[in-house]
Enzyme design. Structure first.
Site, PDB file in Angstrom:
ATOM      1  N   HIS A  27      18.467 -51.572 -57.742  1.00 42.36           N
ATOM      2  CA  HIS A  27      19.880 -51.219 -57.596  1.00 42.36           C
ATOM      3  C   HIS A  27      20.465 -50.899 -58.961  1.00 42.36           C
ATOM      4  O   HIS A  27      19.980 -51.352 -60.001  1.00 42.36           O
ATOM      5  CB  HIS A  27      20.668 -52.359 -56.943  1.00 42.36           C
ATOM      6  CG  HIS A  27      20.952 -53.512 -57.863  1.00 42.36           C
ATOM      7  ND1 HIS A  27      22.082 -53.593 -58.639  1.00 42.36           N
ATOM      8  CD2 HIS A  27      20.242 -54.643 -58.138  1.00 42.36           C
ATOM      9  CE1 HIS A  27      22.073 -54.715 -59.343  1.00 42.36           C
ATOM     10  NE2 HIS A  27      20.961 -55.375 -59.056  1.00 42.36           N
ATOM     11  N   CYS A  28      21.513 -50.073 -58.945  1.00 46.28           N
ATOM     12  CA  CYS A  28      22.261 -49.788 -60.168  1.00 46.28           C
ATOM     13  C   CYS A  28      23.656 -50.362 -59.989  1.00 46.28           C
ATOM     14  O   CYS A  28      23.846 -51.325 -59.233  1.00 46.28           O
ATOM     15  CB  CYS A  28      22.283 -48.290 -60.459  1.00 46.28           C
ATOM     16  SG  CYS A  28      23.019 -47.299 -59.149  1.00 46.28           S
ATOM     17  N   ALA A  29      24.658 -49.785 -60.621  1.00 43.14           N
ATOM     18  CA  ALA A  29      25.998 -50.354 -60.571  1.00 43.14           C
ATOM     19  C   ALA A  29      26.673 -50.169 -59.222  1.00 43.14           C
ATOM     20  O   ALA A  29      27.581 -50.915 -58.872  1.00 43.14           O
ATOM     21  CB  ALA A  29      26.867 -49.737 -61.663  1.00 43.14           C
ATOM     22  N   THR A  30      26.228 -49.171 -58.451  1.00 45.24           N
ATOM     23  CA  THR A  30      26.952 -48.840 -57.230  1.00 45.24           C
ATOM     24  C   THR A  30      26.092 -48.721 -55.979  1.00 45.24           C
ATOM     25  O   THR A  30      26.613 -48.755 -54.881  1.00 45.24           O
ATOM     26  CB  THR A  30      27.683 -47.496 -57.398  1.00 45.24           C
ATOM     27  OG1 THR A  30      26.717 -46.482 -57.719  1.00 45.24           O
ATOM     28  CG2 THR A  30      28.717 -47.558 -58.512  1.00 45.24           C
ATOM     29  N   ARG A  31      24.772 -48.570 -56.121  1.00 40.02           N
ATOM     30  CA  ARG A  31      23.969 -48.236 -54.947  1.00 40.02           C
ATOM     31  C   ARG A  31      22.590 -48.861 -54.952  1.00 40.02           C
ATOM     32  O   ARG A  31      22.051 -49.203 -56.010  1.00 40.02           O
ATOM     33  CB  ARG A  31      23.835 -46.714 -54.847  1.00 40.02           C
ATOM     34  CG  ARG A  31      23.019 -46.110 -55.964  1.00 40.02           C
ATOM     35  CD  ARG A  31      23.316 -44.636 -56.207  1.00 40.02           C
ATOM     36  NE  ARG A  31      24.344 -44.456 -57.192  1.00 40.02           N
ATOM     37  CZ  ARG A  31      24.485 -43.357 -57.941  1.00 40.02           C
ATOM     38  NH1 ARG A  31      23.685 -42.348 -57.772  1.00 40.02           N
ATOM     39  NH2 ARG A  31      25.440 -43.271 -58.822  1.00 40.02           N
TER      40      ARG A  31
END
Length: 654
Positions: free
Chosen positions: A24-28
């Site tokens: 995962h990254c910051a949003t998804r």
């Protein structure tokens, strides 16, 4: 949000046995799947906790939102038993299972080379288009404007210099971008481009000086040639230069490497450029231009129609970013009197108009206020040539608008081909594109744009009213229920008083860094450009320090230092995301100065970043400033444009 339930819903939709890896990254969520066709897309589209989905570079990405995605990911790992991996690991796994064929790989390389220089080409193209207004006969009478009004000839002369520069010195721009793509020294790439564009190789200059372009090498004669405006020879020459430079870096050491690697690299690559690469690939460039013109002349309106039907699907893959390479070849051929002009631009304009029309049709069909807002803004953006918000945020969500738009695009492109509408410069492929069109074709261009818009709108609206009526009836029922709940102050499900809405008040969000403000819709990431994460703006940085744009607390401080989630004292939830896909850098080049739950004041330093490190990773440093709880406000309005400094007014929320 029930993180365990959301994770379970995602797992069920994609298939537990279908999951290969996830990060995962910051949003998804970034998932690698065995088979994307097995995904229950409808279930994810209807899930209120999923803000959107899309596929890119072999990854199936599920947008959850800042502050929630890490918890959902933890539950996903727990429920599936998958091993936690980084986004870089996921990228490698996806690449291994998503091998591109050589042609697709070549197109992708072209895209990566041309994307950074597109702003310069578009600026030059638009200036060229404006200059056409002064020079073209038949636009304002039988004579051109400068013939009728000689006093404005100086403006035209200046525009000629400004507009020609990016194209004449194309090898220089390509030298910088190609060297960056292949890991070479960008200044050596620029130097090689300057050599290829040198006025010492201009036949007129050489003739006036009484010299010759024939170079004598120990009895062997080499005819030198100037390669201004050339694309393929410049790319190949700099690619070879990068190979040579890397070889010398590997075999020479210390001061010897520093001094002699540039020298030997330029001597060898320069000789190869003028002796072999230039002549051979100059001929290849001519073949490409002649081939494109032949296709246009042979297939005519039928070929244009087929291209119009497939243009937007090509945009979805991102491969359209390579088109400027071919458009430049077409324009150079046209200027030399051998080509028919740029027909690719015309097709792009028809496709963009059709996608805009489909988005506006959804605006007319839906009763969902959020969708109305997104579809209207996305439609306007598409009219101006930026279709990602309309395509990813609206049309692909409902599916049928996307395909209905292809019909309008195909018909309009075919008619444009029949009428021989062509562009004579690059520009914005939309309503503003008319200044890039050959003057005699402008009326036909406008007619074709209207045809594209009307057909796409009518088909989309009719299909939505008949075949998809239940979808919009359901939306209308939900909207009516929500209005009733609001009117009576009751919770629809329980009949109890509704939960208190988040308390927010009007405030100003300030700029978190120095830079140039750009529209969010133009960002090269559909998660942000579509508005899925909320409204806001983006900033192209000129500084490297991120400061707090509000008084409040740090809700999220990502360990990688590439993003911060803040909540102001007035209730605004602000996401600051530095760069695009920079999570893959795993914190390299970023320094974090704050921690989660820390109180902050406007102007407090949140962290710093190294723009050079981001560029070396082949990524963009464009920084997004998003109000993620935009739905809690009536409006989120950008109040800054152009250059902005940290601490200046950026957004107003009401």
């Amino acid at each position: 949000m029930d993180y365990a339930k959301v994770a379970a819903d995602v797992i069920k939709a994609v298939g537990k046995d279908n999951l290969v890896a996830g990060a995962h990254c910051a949003t998804r969520l970034r998932l690698v799947l065995k088979d994307d066709t097995k995904v229950d897309q409808e279930a994810l589209d209807n899930n209120p906790d999923v803000k959107g989905t899309f596929k890119m570079d072999g990854q199936y990405q599920v947008i959850i939102g800042a502050g929630d995605v890490n918890h959902v990911y933890a539950e996903l790992i727990k429920q599936t038993g998958l091993k936690e991996v980084s986004t870089e690991d996921v990228k490698k796994i996806a690449a291994e299972g998503h091998k591109q064929n050589p042609i697709m790989a070549f197109i992708k390389v072209l895209s990566e080379i041309f994307v950074p220089i597109i702003p310069a080409l578009v600026a030059g193209g638009l200036l060229m288009a404006v200059n056409n207004i002064f020079k073209s006969e038949g636009l304002f009478g039988s004579q051109s404007l400068i013939a009728q009004y000689p006093q404005v000839s100086g403006i035209s002369d200046m525009l000629t210099v400004l507009s020609d520069a990016p194209f004449i010195y194309m090898p220089v721009l390509l030298g910088i971008s190609t060297a960056k793509r292949f890991g070479g020294n960008q200044f050596l790439g620029a130097a090689l481009g300057l050599m290829m564009s040198s006025q010492e190789l201009n036949e007129a200059v050489v003739k006036a000086a009484g010299t010759s372009l024939n170079w004598n090498f120990f009895g062997w004669t080499l005819h030198a040639q100037q390669y201004t405006s050339q694309v393929i020879p410049a790319i190949i020459a700099v690619w070879v230069m990068c190979i040579i430079e890397k070889w010398f870096h590997k075999h020479l050491h210390s001061a010897v490497d520093f001094t002699f690697t540039p020298l030997f690299t330029m001597i060898i690559s320069g000789f190869l450029t003028f002796a072999i690469i230039g002549p051979v690939f100059g001929q290849v460039s001519d073949w490409v231009a002649n081939g494109l013109v032949w296709l246009y002349d042979t297939l005519g309106f039928l070929g244009m129609g087929i291209f119009g039907a497939f243009y937007t699907p090509i945009v979805v893959t991102g491969l359209h970013q390579s088109f400027p390479a071919f458009e430049t070849i077409l324009l150079n051929s046209y200027k030399a009197g051998h080509g028919s002009g740029d027909f690719i631009f015309v097709v792009a304009s028809m496709a963009n108009m059709a996608q805009a029309a489909a988005a506006f049709a959804i605006f007319a069909l839906t009763k969902n206020s959020k969708t109305k807002g997104l579809s209207s803004s996305a439609g306007v953006s598409a009219l101006l040539g930026i279709t990602e918000p309309a395509v990813f945020g609206v049309n692909l969500k409902y599916r049928f608008p996307f395909f209905c738009a292809l019909v309008g695009s195909a018909i309009a492109a075919a008619i444009a081909g029949l009428l021989r509408v062509i562009a004579v410069s690059l520009g914005s492929a939309g309503v503003l594109g008319l200044i890039s069109i050959a003057p005699k074709s402008i009326p036909f261009y406008l007619i074709c744009e209207v045809i594209s818009f009307v057909i796409a709108f009518l088909i989309t609206y009719y299909y939505g009213k008949t075949k998809e009526a239940k979808v919009f009836e359901a939306e209308a029922a939900v909207a009516a229920a929500e209005a009733d709940v609001e009117a009576h102050g009751l919770d629809e499900a329980s009949g109890n008083e509704p939960a208190a809405k988040a308390e927010v008040s009007e405030e100003t969000i300030y700029a978190p860094l120095d830079g140039q403000v750009v529209e969010l819709s133009s960002v090269n990431d559909p998660v942000f450009s579509s508005g899925a994460m909320g409204k806001g703006v983006a900033i192209k940085p000129s500084g490297n320090t991120i400061v707090s744009p509000v008084d409040g607390i740090v809700q999220i401080a990502f360990e990688t230092g590439h993003a911060y989630g803040l909540k102001s004292d007035q209730g605004a939830e602000v996401l600051i995301h530095i760069g695009i896909d920079t999570v893959s850098m795993d914190g390299k080049g970023f320094e974090q100065k704050v921690k989660a739950n820390q109180a902050i004041k406007k102007g407090d330093v949140l962290g710093t970043f190294d723009a050079a490190a981001i560029a070396d990773a082949g990524l963009e440093d464009t920084t997004m400033v998003i109000v993620t709880n935009s739905a809690d406000y009536t409006d989120v309005t950008p109040v800054a444009s152009g250059s902005v400094t940290a601490g200046a007014d950026l957004l107003e929320v009401k």
